[in-house]
Design an enzyme around this catalytic site. Structure first.
Site, PDB file in Angstrom:
ATOM      1  N   HIS A   1     -19.893 -18.990 -20.532  1.00  0.00           N
ATOM      2  CA  HIS A   1     -19.620 -18.639 -19.833  1.00  0.00           C
ATOM      3  C   HIS A   1     -18.383 -17.648 -18.692  1.00  0.00           C
ATOM      4  O   HIS A   1     -17.608 -17.451 -18.441  1.00  0.00           O
ATOM      5  CB  HIS A   1     -18.085 -19.705 -19.787  1.00  0.00           C
ATOM      6  CG  HIS A   1     -17.507 -20.785 -18.723  1.00  0.00           C
ATOM      7  ND1 HIS A   1     -17.837 -22.525 -19.216  1.00  0.00           N
ATOM      8  CD2 HIS A   1     -16.574 -20.730 -17.830  1.00  0.00           C
ATOM      9  CE1 HIS A   1     -17.006 -23.056 -17.656  1.00  0.00           C
ATOM     10  NE2 HIS A   1     -16.685 -21.939 -17.120  1.00  0.00           N
TER      11      HIS A   1
ATOM     12  N   GLY B   1     -23.413 -11.122 -17.208  1.00  0.00           N
ATOM     13  CA  GLY B   1     -23.059  -9.561 -16.929  1.00  0.00           C
ATOM     14  C   GLY B   1     -24.603  -9.371 -15.999  1.00  0.00           C
ATOM     15  O   GLY B   1     -24.762  -8.007 -16.543  1.00  0.00           O
TER      16      GLY B   1
ATOM     17  N   ARG C   1     -25.661  -7.473 -13.342  1.00  0.00           N
ATOM     18  CA  ARG C   1     -25.452  -6.722 -12.042  1.00  0.00           C
ATOM     19  C   ARG C   1     -26.453  -5.656 -10.985  1.00  0.00           C
ATOM     20  O   ARG C   1     -26.278  -5.196 -10.832  1.00  0.00           O
ATOM     21  CB  ARG C   1     -24.337  -5.914 -12.502  1.00  0.00           C
ATOM     22  CG  ARG C   1     -23.245  -6.518 -13.514  1.00  0.00           C
ATOM     23  CD  ARG C   1     -22.512  -7.181 -12.264  1.00  0.00           C
ATOM     24  NE  ARG C   1     -21.249  -7.969 -12.778  1.00  0.00           N
ATOM     25  CZ  ARG C   1     -22.017  -9.196 -13.604  1.00  0.00           C
ATOM     26  NH1 ARG C   1     -22.287 -10.183 -13.438  1.00  0.00           N
ATOM     27  NH2 ARG C   1     -20.308  -9.834 -13.817  1.00  0.00           N
TER      28      ARG C   1
ATOM     29  N   ARG D   1     -20.549 -14.288 -10.868  1.00  0.00           N
ATOM     30  CA  ARG D   1     -19.143 -13.275  -9.918  1.00  0.00           C
ATOM     31  C   ARG D   1     -19.814 -12.839  -8.512  1.00  0.00           C
ATOM     32  O   ARG D   1     -19.676 -12.666  -8.071  1.00  0.00           O
ATOM     33  CB  ARG D   1     -18.916 -12.043 -10.824  1.00  0.00           C
ATOM     34  CG  ARG D   1     -17.906 -12.977 -11.591  1.00  0.00           C
ATOM     35  CD  ARG D   1     -17.169 -11.917 -13.283  1.00  0.00           C
ATOM     36  NE  ARG D   1     -16.882 -12.349 -13.930  1.00  0.00           N
ATOM     37  CZ  ARG D   1     -16.677 -13.169 -15.051  1.00  0.00           C
ATOM     38  NH1 ARG D   1     -17.972 -12.968 -15.630  1.00  0.00           N
ATOM     39  NH2 ARG D   1     -15.877 -13.750 -16.078  1.00  0.00           N
TER      40      ARG D   1
HETATM   41  C1  LIG Z   1     -14.785 -17.502 -10.814  1.00  0.00           C
HETATM   42  C2  LIG Z   1     -15.414 -18.206 -12.001  1.00  0.00           C
HETATM   43  C3  LIG Z   1     -15.557 -19.269 -12.073  1.00  0.00           C
HETATM   44  C4  LIG Z   1     -16.582 -20.430 -12.868  1.00  0.00           C
HETATM   45  N1  LIG Z   1     -16.449 -21.403 -13.070  1.00  0.00           N
HETATM   46  C5  LIG Z   1     -16.939 -22.041 -13.434  1.00  0.00           C
HETATM   47  C6  LIG Z   1     -17.284 -24.302 -13.660  1.00  0.00           C
HETATM   48  O1  LIG Z   1     -16.630 -24.777 -12.634  1.00  0.00           O
HETATM   49  N2  LIG Z   1     -18.083 -24.505 -14.298  1.00  0.00           N
HETATM   50  C7  LIG Z   1     -19.227 -23.994 -15.271  1.00  0.00           C
HETATM   51  O2  LIG Z   1     -19.917 -24.277 -15.734  1.00  0.00           O
HETATM   52  N3  LIG Z   1     -18.771 -22.302 -15.647  1.00  0.00           N
HETATM   53  C8  LIG Z   1     -18.775 -21.843 -14.044  1.00  0.00           C
HETATM   54  N4  LIG Z   1     -17.471 -20.442 -14.377  1.00  0.00           N
HETATM   55  C9  LIG Z   1     -19.161 -20.065 -14.747  1.00  0.00           C
HETATM   56  C10 LIG Z   1     -20.259 -19.430 -14.210  1.00  0.00           C
HETATM   57  O3  LIG Z   1     -21.139 -20.622 -14.376  1.00  0.00           O
HETATM   58  C11 LIG Z   1     -21.575 -18.462 -14.882  1.00  0.00           C
HETATM   59  O4  LIG Z   1     -21.156 -19.145 -16.537  1.00  0.00           O
HETATM   60  C12 LIG Z   1     -20.872 -16.658 -14.506  1.00  0.00           C
HETATM   61  O5  LIG Z   1     -19.716 -16.570 -14.432  1.00  0.00           O
HETATM   62  C13 LIG Z   1     -22.084 -16.421 -16.112  1.00  0.00           C
HETATM   63  O6  LIG Z   1     -21.143 -14.430 -15.610  1.00  0.00           O
HETATM   64  P1  LIG Z   1     -21.483 -13.604 -14.857  1.00  0.00           P
HETATM   65  O7  LIG Z   1     -20.342 -13.614 -14.157  1.00  0.00           O
HETATM   66  O8  LIG Z   1     -21.182 -12.024 -15.324  1.00  0.00           O
HETATM   67  O9  LIG Z   1     -22.700 -13.398 -13.525  1.00  0.00           O
HETATM   68  C14 LIG Z   1     -17.217 -19.586 -14.040  1.00  0.00           C
HETATM   69  C15 LIG Z   1     -17.777 -18.204 -13.748  1.00  0.00           C
HETATM   70  C16 LIG Z   1     -16.378 -17.312 -12.574  1.00  0.00           C
HETATM   71  C17 LIG Z   1     -15.787 -15.733 -12.821  1.00  0.00           C
HETATM   72  C1  LIG Z   2     -11.268 -23.951 -15.285  1.00  0.00           C
HETATM   73  C2  LIG Z   2     -12.765 -24.243 -13.977  1.00  0.00           C
HETATM   74  C3  LIG Z   2     -11.972 -25.184 -13.329  1.00  0.00           C
HETATM   75  C4  LIG Z   2     -13.192 -23.330 -13.408  1.00  0.00           C
HETATM   76  C5  LIG Z   2     -14.121 -22.720 -15.052  1.00  0.00           C
HETATM   77  O1  LIG Z   2     -15.097 -23.077 -15.476  1.00  0.00           O
HETATM   78  C6  LIG Z   2     -13.685 -21.213 -15.156  1.00  0.00           C
HETATM   79  O2  LIG Z   2     -12.929 -20.616 -14.321  1.00  0.00           O
HETATM   80  O3  LIG Z   2     -14.170 -20.275 -15.529  1.00  0.00           O
END
Ligand SMILES: Cc1cc2nc3c(=O)[nH]c(=O)nc-3n(C[C@H](O)[C@H](O)[C@H](O)COP(=O)(O)O)c2cc1C
Ligand SMILES: CC(C)CC(=O)C(=O)O
Length: 378
Positions: free
Chosen positions: A259, A292, A294, A314
């Protein structure tokens, strides 16, 4: 000379994009996007893990034509990268998930839409209609089954290809940035999958329609598969044990994910978890990775360790914040160019040529040791 094109005056790599986006975003949003849980050990290790590998290039290979395309969710995509689900694209740009979706469609990559999208799912998927890409819909199951089923039906009707069930959030991780900044959402942002939410603050209420289900077990995967024809992928697997159980439970694919370091701090980085998952799955279902990524070389390293495809969470948010749809396209152009360049310099003319022996891993004595074939399945 086949020099890389320049797309933008200021942004020549994802680190530039992150810097520019962070200058534009308000502090609270910047920290929500970039931050993670607790001490950020996992968030930082997701990046560092890529630097524990070096590349072992092969020369004198004909790379006059490099084919970066691959298959993902039934589509032939431009390169092995797509967009992970991320809540609240509306915090980055007014065009929100519509812009992200248009950029994905125009560049030929797939997108996973968060349940917590600020834009209706059907409108997001419509942007890619007829463009040859696939969409998956993320589901973080909530306690109220009706709400889960309504998201499932919405995804089916809108032509999504798969459900990505997030299995790593029975409970929300402790995100200190959100506590310190008193993170809150602006009142203009809505959640079409949760139409009963009147003000964004209610998404963290005691309402079972918004509270994460903390009682999901493996039999729920089979239940879900009985209820829909969509593929069911599990996002958030980090161990060989759970990878085997996922295959037994009938999952159509796995995303090795923590996540983005936002849930369990101290969990393994995704690149470190990948080889054991790949070994356990033994090619029975696809294994994808996020966390991660990038650089183009990060995608290459994940594929060399057995991932079939990668996702970024991201990166598109930073692109959106920088220049809306144009900024997201820029992010994709940069990563695609970098990946193509790395493939050529590594002597790989097609994605299927990428192998574990293209990597050397940092050993405890500070040297880099060739990754042996059997140490990473393949
Ligand atoms: C702002 C933000 C919101 C996210 N919201 C969700 C979400 O709603 N559901 C989910 O499964 N993962 C969520 N994620 C996790 C992403 O799906 C993903 O696993 C993660 O961003 C991957 O890492 P990276 O940002 O380094 O590419 C979220 C990540 C970020 C940064
Ligand atoms: C808190 C959720 C709405 C979104 C999420 O999974 C996240 O922000 O990592």
């Amino acid at each position: 000379m086949n020099r890389a094109p320049t797309y933008d005056k200021k942004v020549h790599c994802i680190a530039d994009l992150e810097r520019e986006a962070n200058q534009i975003l308000p502090e609270m949003v910047r920290d929500f996007f970039s931050g993670g849980s607790m001490d950020l050990l996992t968030l930082n290790d997701n990046r560092k893990a890529f630097d524990r590998y070096r590349l072992r290039p092969r020369v004198m290979v004909d790379v006059s034509s490099v084919d970066t395309t691959t298959d993902c969710l039934g589509s032939r995509v431009a390169f092995p990268l797509g967009f992970s689900p991320a809540a609240n694209h509306g915090l980055a740009h007014a065009d929100a998930e519509l812009a992200t979706s248009r950029a994905a469609a125009s560049k030929g990559v797939n997108m996973v839409l968060s349940s917590w999208s600020n834009t209706p799912s059907d409108l997001v998927a419509e942007q890619g209609r007829g463009k040859g890409i696939s969409y998956a819909h993320q589901l973080s199951a909530v306690k109220d089954q009706e709400t889960n089923l309504s998201i499932l039906r919405t995804a089916e009707k809108a032509g999504f290809k798969a459900i990505f069930l997030s299995v790593d959030c029975p409970w929300l991780g402790r995100r200190l940035n959100e506590m310190r900044n008193h993170f809150s959402l602006p009142s203009h942002l809505g959640f079409p999958n949760f139409p009963f939410i009147q003000s964004p603050g209610e998404m963290v209420s005691e309402d079972p329609r918004t509270q994460y289900a903390s009682d999901l077990v493996w039999s729920n995967v089979r239940d879900l598969k009985r209820r829909t024809k969509l593929e069911i992928w599990l996002k958030g697997i980090l161990t060989a044990e759970d990878a085997s159980l996922a295959v037994e439970a009938g999952a159509d694919g796995i995303v090795v994910s923590n996540h983005g370091g936002r849930q369990l701090d101290g969990a393994l980085s995704t690149l470190d978890a990948l080889p054991e998952v790949v070994r356990a799955v033994q090619g029975r279902i696809p294994v994808h990775l996020d966390g991660g990524i990038r650089r183009g070389s990060d995608i290459f390293k994940a594929l060399a360790l057995g991932a079939d495809h990668c996702w970024v969470g991201r990166v598109p948010l930073w692109g959106l914040a920088y220049k809306g749809e144009r900024g997201v396209r820029l992010a994709l152009d940069l990563l695609h160019d970098e990946f193509r360049t790395v493939m050529a310099l590594m002597g790989c003319a097609k994605v299927g040529d990428i192998r574990p022996e293209h990597l050397a891993r940092l050993a405890p004595d500070g040297t880099y040791r060739k990754v042996e074939l059997d140490s990473a399945k393949l």
